[in-house]
Design a protein around this motif. Sequence first.
Motif, PDB file in Angstrom:
ATOM      1  N   LEU A  67       0.829  -1.210   0.000  1.00 33.80           N
ATOM      2  CA  LEU A  67       0.000   0.000   0.000  1.00 33.80           C
ATOM      3  C   LEU A  67       0.860   1.255   0.000  1.00 33.80           C
ATOM      4  N   PHE A  68       1.979   1.208   0.705  1.00 35.10           N
ATOM      5  CA  PHE A  68       2.877   2.359   0.754  1.00 35.10           C
ATOM      6  C   PHE A  68       3.526   2.600  -0.614  1.00 35.10           C
ATOM      7  N   ALA A  69       3.896   1.510  -1.293  1.00 31.83           N
ATOM      8  CA  ALA A  69       4.490   1.644  -2.635  1.00 31.83           C
ATOM      9  C   ALA A  69       3.480   2.224  -3.618  1.00 31.83           C
ATOM     10  N   LEU A  70       2.247   1.734  -3.569  1.00 28.55           N
ATOM     11  CA  LEU A  70       1.203   2.280  -4.435  1.00 28.55           C
ATOM     12  C   LEU A  70       0.941   3.752  -4.117  1.00 28.55           C
ATOM     13  N   LEU A  71       0.973   4.093  -2.826  1.00 29.14           N
ATOM     14  CA  LEU A  71       0.753   5.485  -2.432  1.00 29.14           C
ATOM     15  C   LEU A  71       1.842   6.389  -2.994  1.00 29.14           C
ATOM     16  N   THR A  72       3.069   5.889  -3.033  1.00 29.14           N
ATOM     17  CA  THR A  72       4.168   6.675  -3.589  1.00 29.14           C
ATOM     18  C   THR A  72       3.939   6.963  -5.068  1.00 29.14           C
TER      19      THR A  72
END
Length: 276
Positions: free
Chosen positions: A174-179
């Motif tokens: 989720l953090f990678a997608l948010l980036t």
Amino acid sequence: MSIFKSLFSQQFKQKTKNLYLILLIEFIGSIAITFFSSRYDAYSYNGSVLDTFMIKLLSIYGTIMIFSTFAFYIIICFINEKINLSQTWRLTPINDSLFYISNILSSFVTMVYFKLLELVTVAIFSGIYYVISPQVRTNVAVTLNELNKYTNSRLGDLYNIFDKTLIFITIMILFALLTYLIISFLNFTSRAIMNFLPYVSGRGVSSIIRLVIIWLIAWLLVKISSLIKMNNIFSGFMVDDKSSLLIILVLLILNLFFLIVNVFLMQHYFEAIEKK
């Protein structure tokens, strides 16, 4: 749906164009570094030259994997925005929301594919080491035996470790997608603001606008992380269940928010340009 699949496939091919070259560089580079560094400390691990070489090879390749992950992630982010900006790509007969979702998902799948291929390389190195080293085969047999005993007696603890690992992986995804979404948001908003300032142009003004947006996004994320203690996700899985669920929920909300905003900006304020 067929158009979406075709678009996804083409974007995936675009993003994996140099992937195999990067993997080849990793492979050859790790072997070369190991070879030249092992010439002077063949017995530093109190084992044979072969054992020393394989141990260092796995260690060096693991280190290279960390740096290559960040480098490849940056490359994918650049390709993302290049596709968003390309007039040729935007001529695809599909609405902007599906176009953007396809672009993000293809980037994510590309990163997963990249890491899987790296893990395959690690498995190959490990398999070679297992085959040629009797000591490794003995150690693996002993480890599996101890693990089997531990599994039978501490099944609850293993389930807890698996649960925390799964939560950590979910948070990282989720953090990678948010980036990805934040980078697109930064690109879209800066260009949208510049469109509202017809008498102001230049890279200097655009850079200032982006810095202001970055500061606002950073301020927002710091405020959110201070509320949910997001820094705990990097402290060895020392996150209780409630905190983990809260972090996942907040990341889901942020991803959904930036996705909706990006699609809106892309449809109304962001125009692709023809590459000259």
